[in-house]
Design an enzyme around this catalytic site. Sequence first.
Site, PDB file in Angstrom:
ATOM      1  CG  HIS A  59      -1.175   8.992   3.488  1.00 49.42           C
ATOM      2  ND1 HIS A  59      -1.311   7.643   3.740  1.00 49.42           N
ATOM      3  CD2 HIS A  59      -0.753   9.530   4.664  1.00 49.42           C
ATOM      4  CE1 HIS A  59      -0.976   7.369   4.992  1.00 49.42           C
ATOM      5  NE2 HIS A  59      -0.625   8.513   5.583  1.00 49.42           N
ATOM      6  CD  GLU A 110      -1.674   4.075   8.110  1.00 47.17           C
ATOM      7  OE1 GLU A 110      -1.404   4.513   9.253  1.00 47.17           O
ATOM      8  OE2 GLU A 110      -1.838   4.807   7.120  1.00 47.17           O
ATOM      9  CE1 TYR A 158      -0.137   2.995  13.620  1.00 47.77           C
ATOM     10  CE2 TYR A 158      -2.124   3.953  12.678  1.00 47.77           C
ATOM     11  CZ  TYR A 158      -0.840   3.458  12.532  1.00 47.77           C
ATOM     12  OH  TYR A 158      -0.264   3.403  11.289  1.00 47.77           O
ATOM     13  NE  ARG A 201      -3.359   2.548   2.592  1.00 49.23           N
ATOM     14  CZ  ARG A 201      -3.347   3.382   3.630  1.00 49.23           C
ATOM     15  NH1 ARG A 201      -2.764   3.028   4.769  1.00 49.23           N
ATOM     16  NH2 ARG A 201      -3.918   4.559   3.554  1.00 49.23           N
TER      17      ARG A 201
HETATM   18  O1  IFM Z   1       2.574   7.712  10.027  1.00 45.92           O
HETATM   19  C1  IFM Z   1       1.186   7.732  10.221  1.00 45.92           C
HETATM   20  C2  IFM Z   1       0.458   7.510   8.913  1.00 45.92           C
HETATM   21  O2  IFM Z   1       0.831   8.423   7.951  1.00 45.92           O
HETATM   22  C3  IFM Z   1      -1.028   7.653   9.135  1.00 45.92           C
HETATM   23  N1  IFM Z   1      -1.477   6.805  10.217  1.00 45.92           N
HETATM   24  C4  IFM Z   1      -0.726   6.849  11.452  1.00 45.92           C
HETATM   25  C5  IFM Z   1       0.749   6.663  11.187  1.00 45.92           C
HETATM   26  C6  IFM Z   1       1.530   6.710  12.518  1.00 45.92           C
HETATM   27  O3  IFM Z   1       1.356   7.937  13.132  1.00 45.92           O
END
Ligand code: IFM
Length: 478
Positions: free
Chosen positions: A132, A376, A307, A85
């Site tokens: 992004h 992510e 996260y 990705r």
């Molecule tokens: O690095 C970032 C990414 O660009 C977007 N999501 C969170 C990641 C970690 O902070």
Amino acid sequence: MTDAITSSGEDLPFPAGFTWGAATAAYQIEGAATAGGRGPSVWDTFSHTPGKVRGGDTGDIACDSYHRYVEDADLIKSLGLSAYRFSISWPRILPSGEGGKGAVNQAGLDYYKRLLDALAERGIRPSVTLFHWDTPQALQDKGGWASRDTALRFAEYVSVVGEALGDRVPTWVTLNEPHVVAHNGHRIGVHAPGLTDDAVAAAVTHHLLLGHGLAAGALRAVTPAGTEVGITLSLTPVRLDSDAPEDLQHAARVTDASFNGLFLDPLLYGRYPAHALPEVLPPAGLIRDGDLAAISAPLDFLGVNYYRPVHLRRGDPARLLLGEAPALPGLDGVVQFDPAELEHTNMGWLIDPEGLYELLLRLSKDAPGLPLYITENGCGAEDYFGTDGVVNDLERIKYLHQHLRAAARAVNDGANLAGYFVWSLLDNFEWAWGYQKRFGIVYVDFATQNRTPKASAGFYAGVARANAVPPLPAEWPV
Ligand code: IFM
């Protein structure tokens, strides 16, 4: 490379055909900020503004992936991953942000064609993010995402990209984490373009979602049948103590609606959540006939970036502990806090794999049949260098292990999860943290641009190869 972790006991399997990938984003890895006709983005402006990014770091060079994409494709292949990705830099394609005669920067399109060809030669499936966070500065100068016109310009750019690259790309992600763009970039100002205005953030929210809807329609018009189109959201479970009183439970519902529902509800149900805070809701006057229909056109998948959760308790808002994410306006007497007794990453983010499990099940219930990708997941962690050249990042291995176990359990319990992309392939420009925080499974020496897979890369490659995650080892190696 060997797998860092071996263990006995039961593996948790993933479904056959599960996608295993790694993720990056253009501004964080490409560098070559002025090469090949690229125009400036808001992140160039922001990072070059003194005091905005730690250490004065910028993405001017980053991982130099613009020049080293072949090496990066080789790395992905060497890890045995099936997917990559990455994002396309809008100002590399349309330096002024806008289309029209002579506006397209062919050198930018050619770069992405070369990258896509390098991936195809190695049997790696691309998942391409169209935005992004690197809004062309020229559009920001005209109001950026606060202006409805930026949503139209976004669809125009996406059309150009879709026509040029559509034959090479099976999966498109329109936007990455619109919440972070609106909140961090326009409400609390810690990201580009650095604005601190609730009304602007609310308008940005709607225009980003509209941009998604228009871009998805534009892609469907120019790409081959069977192309998948989705969006990636950052989703944050809201946590309370189990005996929390009703007023806190109300605050949790409002926070959930304001962080998560604000994006999920328009995308899935074509309406904004009534119980979100008025301050975050786009004013009715901004929402035109047809907008919500465009936004809620069926998705082929939903990308989930996970996260950490957010915890709420009663408190004095002056004692905010989550510096980057102050309590939402309008929730008097409620603060976000970080329970000190729980584990944190080196970003200070809580580690809560159960949050991922719950989130995947919740989404599969709210959007039955909609495939989910974890687009992510990963952590900032310290790297320790062994004399044998091994980069040991045990904290990251533990984090990935816990979250992959949670994801596998969620699949077993009915979550419709189709793939997982680790954040990130490479250490890179971590936005306002510059290069001080490393999220890569591959270590980047920014002085030499040498890439060294870390122990976590070996661990992750092992999981991908087995299509299963091993149990917690009796002992983690030190
Ligand atoms: O690095 C970032 C990414 O660009 C977007 N999501 C969170 C990641 C970690 O902070």
